[in-house]
Design a protein around this motif. Structure first.
Motif, mmCIF file in Angstrom:
data_model
loop_
_atom_site.group_PDB
_atom_site.id
_atom_site.type_symbol
_atom_site.label_atom_id
_atom_site.label_comp_id
_atom_site.label_asym_id
_atom_site.label_seq_id
_atom_site.Cartn_x
_atom_site.Cartn_y
_atom_site.Cartn_z
ATOM 1 N N GLU A 46 0.466 -9.500 -5.813
ATOM 2 C CA GLU A 46 -0.183 -8.269 -5.371
ATOM 3 C C GLU A 46 0.514 -7.683 -4.142
ATOM 4 O OE1 GLU A 46 -4.472 -8.433 -5.187
ATOM 5 O OE2 GLU A 46 -4.536 -9.756 -6.922
ATOM 6 N N LEU A 47 0.896 -8.540 -3.191
ATOM 7 C CA LEU A 47 1.630 -8.055 -2.021
ATOM 8 C C LEU A 47 2.992 -7.505 -2.415
ATOM 9 C CD1 LEU A 47 0.852 -10.759 0.691
ATOM 10 C CD2 LEU A 47 0.151 -8.361 0.694
ATOM 11 N N ASP A 48 3.655 -8.173 -3.341
ATOM 12 C CA ASP A 48 4.953 -7.715 -3.821
ATOM 13 C C ASP A 48 4.831 -6.324 -4.453
ATOM 14 O OD1 ASP A 48 7.776 -8.238 -4.269
ATOM 15 O OD2 ASP A 48 7.275 -8.474 -6.395
ATOM 16 N N GLY A 49 3.762 -6.117 -5.206
ATOM 17 C CA GLY A 49 3.525 -4.806 -5.811
ATOM 18 C C GLY A 49 3.295 -3.720 -4.768
ATOM 19 N N ALA B 115 -6.403 -2.064 0.814
ATOM 20 C CA ALA B 115 -6.620 -2.842 -0.409
ATOM 21 C C ALA B 115 -7.225 -4.185 -0.025
ATOM 22 C CB ALA B 115 -5.308 -3.060 -1.151
ATOM 23 N N THR B 116 -7.898 -4.784 -0.961
ATOM 24 C CA THR B 116 -8.439 -6.125 -0.784
ATOM 25 C C THR B 116 -7.808 -7.025 -1.832
ATOM 26 O OG1 THR B 116 -10.534 -5.244 0.009
ATOM 27 C CG2 THR B 116 -10.528 -7.520 -0.740
ATOM 28 N N MET C 35 7.057 0.617 0.111
ATOM 29 C CA MET C 35 8.333 0.352 0.799
ATOM 30 C C MET C 35 8.226 0.546 2.327
ATOM 31 S SD MET C 35 11.039 1.706 -2.088
ATOM 32 C CE MET C 35 11.354 3.187 -1.246
ATOM 33 N N PRO C 36 7.408 -0.272 2.995
ATOM 34 C CA PRO C 36 7.214 -0.104 4.442
ATOM 35 C C PRO C 36 8.468 -0.474 5.232
ATOM 36 C CG PRO C 36 6.191 -2.134 3.691
ATOM 37 C CD PRO C 36 6.663 -1.410 2.464
#
Length: 64
Positions: free
Chosen positions: A39-42, A19-20, A48-49
């Motif tokens: 966006e990172l939270d999404g 993703a960008t 769920m890494p």
């Protein structure tokens, strides 16, 4: 800012997704950072890494 998701199993890495994240430059810095966070939270909620690595951005002009 680019984001890559990789699965590592048996010492083999497999590309999962990319993703960008590019908030509009017209936004205030605080708003741009909030957009990146959202966006990172999404992405974290979706994938769920088990681990996360963040690379320091490099920016410069006429670097030789």
């Amino acid at each position: 800012m680019g984001v890559g998701l990789v699965d590592l199993a048996d010492d083999e890495a497999t590309h999962i997704a990319s993703a960008t994240l590019s908030p509009p430059s017209k936004l205030a810095l605080a708003d741009r950072l909030a957009k990146i966070f959202d966006e990172l939270d999404g992405l974290m909620a979706e994938w769920m890494p088990d681990a996360v690595a963040i690379e320091q951005p490099f920016a410069g002009k006429n670097i030789r």
